[in-house]
Design an enzyme around this catalytic site. Sequence first.
Site, PDB file in Angstrom:
ATOM      1  N   GLY A  49       0.792  -1.226   0.000  1.00  0.00           N
ATOM      2  CA  GLY A  49       0.000   0.000   0.000  1.00  0.00           C
ATOM      3  C   GLY A  49       0.817   1.265   0.000  1.00  0.00           C
ATOM      4  O   GLY A  49       0.279   2.345  -0.247  1.00  0.00           O
ATOM      5  N   CYS A  95     -26.037 -12.414 -20.772  1.00  0.00           N
ATOM      6  CA  CYS A  95     -25.737 -13.720 -20.170  1.00  0.00           C
ATOM      7  C   CYS A  95     -26.559 -13.983 -18.917  1.00  0.00           C
ATOM      8  O   CYS A  95     -26.495 -15.060 -18.354  1.00  0.00           O
ATOM      9  CB  CYS A  95     -24.245 -13.840 -19.857  1.00  0.00           C
ATOM     10  SG  CYS A  95     -23.732 -12.914 -18.406  1.00  0.00           S
ATOM     11  N   CYS A 155     -27.455  -9.144 -16.330  1.00  0.00           N
ATOM     12  CA  CYS A 155     -26.896  -8.848 -17.648  1.00  0.00           C
ATOM     13  C   CYS A 155     -27.894  -9.281 -18.725  1.00  0.00           C
ATOM     14  O   CYS A 155     -28.408 -10.395 -18.697  1.00  0.00           O
ATOM     15  CB  CYS A 155     -25.575  -9.588 -17.832  1.00  0.00           C
ATOM     16  SG  CYS A 155     -24.948  -9.512 -19.521  1.00  0.00           S
ATOM     17  N   CYS A 189     -22.732  -7.082 -19.116  1.00  0.00           N
ATOM     18  CA  CYS A 189     -21.495  -7.245 -18.348  1.00  0.00           C
ATOM     19  C   CYS A 189     -20.406  -6.325 -18.890  1.00  0.00           C
ATOM     20  O   CYS A 189     -20.181  -6.242 -20.104  1.00  0.00           O
ATOM     21  CB  CYS A 189     -20.973  -8.674 -18.466  1.00  0.00           C
ATOM     22  SG  CYS A 189     -21.945  -9.895 -17.590  1.00  0.00           S
TER      23      CYS A 189
END
Lengths: 276, 188, 363
Positions: A29, A240, A237, A262
């Site tokens: 980080g 799909c 979606c 998506c």
Amino acid sequence: MNAYNFAYLDEQTKRMIRRAILKGVAVPGYQVPFASREMPMPYGWGTGGVQVTAACLVPEDRLKVIDQGADDTTNAVSIRKFFQKTAQVAVTEKTGEATIIQTRHRIPEQAMTEDQILVYQVPIPEPLRFLEPSEVETRKMHALEDYGLMHVKLYEDIARHGEIATAYAYPVKVEGRYVMDPSPIPKFDNPKLESSALQLFGAGREQRIYAVPPYTRVVSLDFEDHPFDPSKAPHPCALCGAEDSYLDEVITDDAGSRMFVCSDTDYCASRREDAA
Amino acid sequence: MTTPQLDGGFANLSHDAAHAFRAALQAMARPGRIEMLALARPPAPCSQAAGALILTLCDSTTPLYLAPSHDQPGLREWITFHTSAPIVRPEAAMFALGTWDALSPVDRFAIGTSAYPDRAATLIVEMTSLATKGASLRGPGIKDRAQLSLPEIAAFQDNRRRFPLGFDCYFTCGDRLAGLPRGAIVEG
Amino acid sequence: MYVAVKGGERAIDNAHAWLAEERRGDLGVAEMSIAQIREQLALAVARVMAEGSLYDPDLAALAIKQARGDLIEAVFLIRAYRTTLPRFGASLPVETDKMACDRRISATFKDLPGGQILGPTFDYTHRLLDFALAAEGLAPAPAPQAAAAPDRLPHVTDFLAREDLIQPEADGSATPRDLTREPLDFPADRPLRLQALTRGDEGFVLSMAYSTQRGYGRNHPFVGELRIGRVDVEMDIPELGFAIELGEVVLTECETVNQFMGSKTEPPQFTRGYGLVFGQSERKAISMALVDRAMRWEELGEDNVGAPAQDQEFVLYHSDNVQATGFLEHIKLPHYVDFQSELELIRRLRAEAAASQTQEAAE
């Protein structure tokens, strides 16, 4: 293209970047300064990610490049082509087949594995930059672990809007120490920052590299009474049917009709293949 | 190329360095995992793995300390020829090479500053054996727990207490390589 | 049925082909040569060399041709090329005392040893479009010749230094850090600041300098001296034991003399700002000297009045046009994922606001 070294960068530059990556891994980080080079693509278009990828690539790698979750967006195409030319590596659009994935703005939906490396392109690596423009000051804050400014900002959001009004590049705390910008991924992706893959972040223009090693604790900043909420559009979606993936909203006609699909094109395509 | 100090470098500079870095990266990112690294043939007493690390990471901008165990003319020449790394005293080193006893006391090495914790040394510790047993490890890079045959415990616990400051370590034995970042939590 | 847009690769290839056509323009018009650009657009070439940090007029001319005259794009091409070049060593500092001057003027003295040399300047041209230039094939009348200037022209500030009236600048023997090889950190020392300024965007450095003149960190500059000309570049060759001449470069150098009433640490004296730029580029050199002087407030014990030109982080982080233009233009890349998350946030906040208004109205 053989006039250039493997993966474009000269060996001295790669050594410098590699040393920075290792220190980044050692201090999760923390943003390691590095002497970013001018790349043959513009700053802001992935030069940091490209340098990190170039420093990590081996000839046997299979590289995937996505932008907005998609393999066929023009900048992803351009970066993928760059490495095909300069490193002669194999490429793929399949998340599961890739050994290195360079990404802008998304984490793939499919869980990453131990053998994969995810390289993020980062525009502004400093999570405190929009609260304090001076690098000297923000460096001090990280040194002192003084993140009061960030908490005040988040708290003011709640006071004004009833929730934290940050939808992407949502700040996280890494291993309980450094507040980190996860790059402009939607906050929906934040939970995926805790991963079994190694995650590397490159900011070329700002000359910073940072890392999240596998299994590192990554906590999205929040308050007890306002817990972090990785929300997304409340739709499946349209292609799909996935209910668990991040969706793009597409306007389909002049009347403003829209559909949700998506954003991760590989995830969507493989779901449709499986269904067929 | 029969002069000993010139032999034993990377056969294919960019590819070998890439493979060696990948091993070094995985080792540092996953403490307790042992990588194989046999791309360099440095003069004794330097191990293959340590030699490859030095070729991959060191150059004229990275001061290197050779602990008494490794401060030998053949190795010095090899390192200078292949990397141009200046050989320095421990306090000024970005990298240090030696056995654990020869490197000790390790509190001589740079641990970075609070503003720049990256300005810390990386120790390459040569071991007589290296295995995934012994000290218990937790922390970043480790799913639950891992084990690694460390040369001692207390020094790494002291190092962890200063996090985010601290030195980072590689352990090498023949062609074997393991990493231990400063953030690893070491228990007996 | 919706089908996601595909074919990014073909689109890119087609765009590049179209670009090549547009670059060439009308095939009925003769193509420009690199030599023409180098000779006839010499000031554009100078700017590209200065901001590209690479002294090579032919490459700069090529970059200008390739970039269709977009000078920032040309600078970018030069920078990307420069970064791949191996480095054999560093030259000795150039000696601008020994510059073969085409131009040398001082605003602080009416006359001085070596004299004022006006040189090839626009300064006193009347800015009237010269339609005669539109007719091609006319060679200009030869300019009158004078005896060459002396080999060594002393700097104006040397005269002030003899009287101790100007702050001395120490000779630094240390090798300065290289802005293009090390990450920038703060506070940045003067060599780093000068490196950033000399390769900084001419427009940015000009505006920063102008802002100091208008009162944002005013530092009362006089152009002590401005000189343009050729200097030799030499490099020590350890194997030979002496320096050899590698070639020559055209430089523009500006030293400003700035009023300074003294501070707690420094006596009243004149101080300096310094500008040194590749090629003939006096606007840039003067601007650089003003901004350099403004950023020296701390070492001279002056007040920071909060002027942008005094803020080295602000100046150094924003002076580079390759960085700036890349980041600025990147916002035309797809951002629809982030936009989508903002869209959902705004919709949700609006729905909540509307709901609470309805509730208030009901109560």
